[in-house]
Structure formats: C-alpha cells, structure tokens
Design an enzyme around this catalytic site. Sequence first.
Site, PDB file in Angstrom:
ATOM      1  N   SER A  29      10.846  12.215   4.371  1.00 41.62           N
ATOM      2  CA  SER A  29      10.086  11.506   3.338  1.00 41.62           C
ATOM      3  C   SER A  29       8.712  11.101   3.857  1.00 41.62           C
ATOM      4  CB  SER A  29      10.856  10.264   2.881  1.00 41.62           C
ATOM      5  OG  SER A  29      11.100   9.412   3.972  1.00 41.62           O
ATOM      6  N   ASN A 116      16.944   0.019   6.598  1.00 44.36           N
ATOM      7  CA  ASN A 116      17.347  -0.364   5.243  1.00 44.36           C
ATOM      8  C   ASN A 116      16.634  -1.629   4.773  1.00 44.36           C
ATOM      9  OD1 ASN A 116      18.993   1.776   5.597  1.00 44.36           O
ATOM     10  ND2 ASN A 116      20.928   0.651   5.588  1.00 44.36           N
ATOM     11  N   THR A 161      -0.543  -0.129 -43.029  1.00 46.73           N
ATOM     12  CA  THR A 161       0.878  -0.092 -42.714  1.00 46.73           C
ATOM     13  C   THR A 161       1.337   1.274 -43.196  1.00 46.73           C
ATOM     14  OG1 THR A 161       1.535  -1.012 -44.854  1.00 46.73           O
ATOM     15  CG2 THR A 161       1.190  -2.589 -43.076  1.00 46.73           C
ATOM     16  N   HIS A 162       2.269   1.870 -42.473  1.00 47.82           N
ATOM     17  CA  HIS A 162       2.680   3.253 -42.743  1.00 47.82           C
ATOM     18  C   HIS A 162       1.491   4.210 -42.698  1.00 47.82           C
ATOM     19  CE1 HIS A 162       6.402   1.363 -44.349  1.00 47.82           C
ATOM     20  NE2 HIS A 162       5.532   0.476 -44.818  1.00 47.82           N
ATOM     21  N   SER A 283     -15.300  22.328 -26.361  1.00 48.80           N
ATOM     22  CA  SER A 283     -14.390  23.459 -26.470  1.00 48.80           C
ATOM     23  C   SER A 283     -15.083  24.708 -25.936  1.00 48.80           C
ATOM     24  CB  SER A 283     -14.012  23.658 -27.943  1.00 48.80           C
ATOM     25  OG  SER A 283     -13.573  24.987 -28.157  1.00 48.80           O
ATOM     26  N   LYS A 289     -17.303  21.292 -31.184  1.00 45.16           N
ATOM     27  CA  LYS A 289     -16.268  20.328 -30.836  1.00 45.16           C
ATOM     28  C   LYS A 289     -16.700  19.284 -29.804  1.00 45.16           C
ATOM     29  CE  LYS A 289     -12.538  20.199 -32.023  1.00 45.16           C
ATOM     30  NZ  LYS A 289     -11.280  20.903 -31.930  1.00 45.16           N
ATOM     31  N   GLU A 296      -6.537  11.320 -25.126  1.00 46.53           N
ATOM     32  CA  GLU A 296      -5.336  12.168 -25.257  1.00 46.53           C
ATOM     33  C   GLU A 296      -4.551  12.231 -23.952  1.00 46.53           C
ATOM     34  OE1 GLU A 296      -6.115  15.942 -27.764  1.00 46.53           O
ATOM     35  OE2 GLU A 296      -8.070  15.210 -27.149  1.00 46.53           O
ATOM     36  N   LYS A 331      10.668   6.162  -4.194  1.00 45.25           N
ATOM     37  CA  LYS A 331       9.251   5.992  -3.831  1.00 45.25           C
ATOM     38  C   LYS A 331       8.285   6.820  -4.653  1.00 45.25           C
ATOM     39  CE  LYS A 331      10.769   4.470   0.294  1.00 45.25           C
ATOM     40  NZ  LYS A 331      12.056   4.834  -0.290  1.00 45.25           N
TER      41      LYS A 331
HETATM   42  N1  ARG Z   1      13.793   6.646   4.122  1.00 48.82           N
HETATM   43  C1  ARG Z   1      14.732   5.721   3.594  1.00 48.82           C
HETATM   44  C2  ARG Z   1      14.320   5.217   2.234  1.00 48.82           C
HETATM   45  O1  ARG Z   1      13.331   5.633   1.763  1.00 48.82           O
HETATM   46  C3  ARG Z   1      14.878   4.536   4.490  1.00 48.82           C
HETATM   47  C4  ARG Z   1      15.660   4.851   5.683  1.00 48.82           C
HETATM   48  C5  ARG Z   1      17.058   4.452   5.582  1.00 48.82           C
HETATM   49  N2  ARG Z   1      17.772   5.575   6.036  1.00 48.82           N
HETATM   50  C6  ARG Z   1      18.991   5.541   6.489  1.00 48.82           C
HETATM   51  N3  ARG Z   1      19.490   6.627   6.928  1.00 48.82           N
HETATM   52  N4  ARG Z   1      19.691   4.442   6.490  1.00 48.82           N
HETATM   53  O2  ARG Z   1      14.981   4.407   1.617  1.00 48.82           O
END
Ligand code: ARG
Length: 471
Positions: A29, A116, A161-162, A283, A289, A296, A331
């Site tokens: 990650s 964690n 409205t509508h 355009s 245009k 949009e 994430k």
């Molecule tokens: N990369 C993990 C996350 O985005 C955090 C690491 C926890 N990984 C683990 N093997 N306990 O949440």
Amino acid sequence: MPTDPPDHKPWSGRFREPTDALVERFTASEHFDRRLYRHDIAGSIAHATMLARVGVLSEAERASIVEGLQSIEAEIEAGSFEWNPALEDVHMNIESALTRRIGEAGKKLHTGRSRNDQVITDLRLMLREESDGMVAALRRLQGAVVDIAEREADTIMPGFTHLQTAQPVTFGHHMLAWYEMLERDAERFRDARARINRLPLGSAALAGTSFPIDRELSARLLGFEGLCRNSLDAVGDRDFCIEFVSNCALLMVHLSRMSEELVMWTSAHFEFVEIGDAFCTGSSIMPQKKNPDVAELVRGKSSRVMGHAAALLALMKSQPLAFNRDNQEDKEAVFDSLDTTRDCLEVFCAMLPGLEVKRARMRNAAARGFATATDLADYLVRRQVPFRDAHEVVGNVVREGIERGCDLSDFTLEELKRFSPRIESDVYEVLSLEGSVASRDHIGGTAPAQVRRAAARARRRLAGVAEDTGT
Ligand code: ARG
C-alpha cells in the site's frame, strides 16, 4: 549486530520462505499510503517522546529517533527518499529507513505499538487537518454566494416546483438557499471533527500493551482532545472515515445540484446567467458552442464520492473485531474523496465571482407562467373568499389566460370582476412581481428586505461574530 538488508521485513522472523512476488505487489500500500508520511512521523515522534517520559526509552534514544525521523521527513519532502514496495506500507518504509540510519534505537520505536493503532493515528491526524480545510473552503464559497445574494437581493426570477413556474422569488433568495446547504455541510465537518480527534495509540494490535504507557501524554503531544476508550473498538473502527467521506458525499450532492442549476440557467432556453469564458469550453465541431463543462464535471464527480461512501460502508459491514486487513482498502476511498471534494469546492469558489446575472431575462421568465396566481388567491382570501373557492376562481382565470395567450396582469378590471366581484383596482399591486416578492416579508421569506437581512446575518456568521441561533 549485523545490519539487515534494506528490504528485510520486520515480521519475517517466523517465515521460512520469502513472500511470493505477486503477493508482495498485491499487499503493498506504500504507493498510496505514503501520503500519510507527515502524520506518521508526527505520531512516531509523539510515541517516542512518551516512551522516554515513562522510562521505556532513554533520552539519548529518543533524541536519536526524533532526529532520524526529521531527516527522513526532509528527504521525503525533497523527493529523494527511496520507497520500497517490499516493505508494504508507509509505516514499515519509514521505520526501516530509521533503523538503517540510526541503528539499534530505531528498532525500539515500535515498542508498545502496532501498525494497527499507528495507521489510524495517521489517518485521524490527516482527517482532522482536512476537516479544517473543508470548513475553510466552504467558508470561502459561502462568502462568494453571499456576495451574489447581496447584489441580487432585488432581482426577480421564477421560483420552481416540479421545474414548473411556481411563484416569483428573488435571485438573492435563491443564492441564500445555496448558502444554507453549505452551512449544514460546514456544521457536519465541524461536528465529525470532534469524533475524529481522539487518540487510538496505546491500543497496539488489539488488546493494549504491557508497557507503562501514558496515553494522556501522547494525546496532548498530538493535540487529540480525548482517547479512544476501548482498544478493540479503536483498531477496528473506521466510523470516522465513513463520516468524513459521507460528509464529502453530501457536500458533493449539494454541489451537483448547484451545478445542475447553472447548466440549466446557462442554456439558451433559460439564459438566466452566463459563466465566464475562463470556466467554459468550446466544441471541436460546433463553432457556436460555449459549454458549462466545469459545472457538468462537478456534477459528474459527485458520483465518485457517493460511490466511495457506499464502498466504505460495504467495507465495514460484517467485519468481526478487531483489525482486519480489509481496512487497508479505506485509504484510496478517503484520499480520492477529499481530493475530489476539495477540487470541486475550489473550482466553484473561482467560478462564481464571474457569474453574469441576466436580470431582464429572469424577470421576463417570471412574468410568464402565471407566477402570481397564488397572490391573486391570497388577495381574494383577504376579501373573505374561502381559500378553496379562491383557488377555483383563480384557476378559471388562468385557464382563460392560457386560451387567450395572456398573463394575469393583462386582464382588465372588468374582465377580472366577471370571475369574482370582490376584485378591485388594487388587485394589480398583488399581480405585480415586485408586489408578490415584497409581500413575503418574514424570516426565511423571499422579500428583498429579508434577503438583505439574511445576507447580513450570514456575513456575521462567516466572520464568526454571531452565534448560530437558527436565524
Ligand atoms: N497497511 C495497513 C492498513 O492500511 C496497516 C497495517 C496493518 N497490517 C497488519 N498486517 N496488521 O490498514
């Protein structure tokens, strides 16, 4: 002690075989969570400071860790830091670099901590900052909206409205409706911030730690206002991400509604406003245009953020306590939501000041479509006609107007009297657009005087000098 090779995994002790190359790529990650580096380093510095204060680290170790982390931060900022996908994530990349840089002390940083609780410390620090950024951007956009509201307090347009002509309103009033949507968004970000701003560190992997940690100190060092009270809940919880992204999604829904109105209002069929050239595109085939692409795109991008909110809810559904690797999937949804939402806010802030309001077009549109029919019914009610009967009478006038192709104010007094003898010459005051909007003269109404007052209240709120009392 021999030094470890650069991609030595801190958890590799119990493994006999190296990680499969595909799995290494699959689990990594760092290519997206590296953007947490600043918060990761701040969290680590606070953790090391706390560990030294309670005697788990020596002062020399703390100093060396802090210095090492600061030099890594500088390197990341300079773009010269070498990220290694074999080290999975931002946390292990930084910790490995630290140990290579300062030796033994680096290996002690992770005492009493787990990735964690580390990862959500980082995320909470980031979202706290981003919440403030969202509120600030919302304030700027609200300011731009109030500018228009003040300028256009007397500008008459058809209210719908509508999407059918309903009653005349002022364009300033319409702008202040946008302001209110954005005000609720700002409230929501502020409200959710209080729940983001709690310290998860100390939860470690899931059960807490046997070291004599001082969580209050860590919280103070990082500016958290409270502690996550249960370690299992803390490492398993992503409510704060869901709340933040949901708030982004709802804000994007508001921006999409504003965008839709701009798209409609700029079309040749309305021509209520014109967006500045710098915020439109042409355009490649149709030379005439001028398209409202920015509006949009904002409308289109709202769907992504709504999708992220749904994805996060689905991510957490049925997850057992405590931490599961699924959570790594939070994430990209969070990052893309905040990037997209911030960009859309910025582009709206930049686009609105150049909006040209076509007052005559709006007024003409309001003059068609029997927009003052309710005013005529209310007039009859004030002359003792029960509302239902008044409604019926005015319906008959409208029907004849449609047949003759004329509006209510085009009828002569004698003609109107044929529908109801209670109608007198003063009826033309209520049939006028100005009379209609001016008569809605109460808090929340469309009268120009009320719009000016509401805009002034909004300004005071934006400047932070008025408590929000609902008015
Ligand atoms: N990369 C993990 C996350 O985005 C955090 C690491 C926890 N990984 C683990 N093997 N306990 O949440």
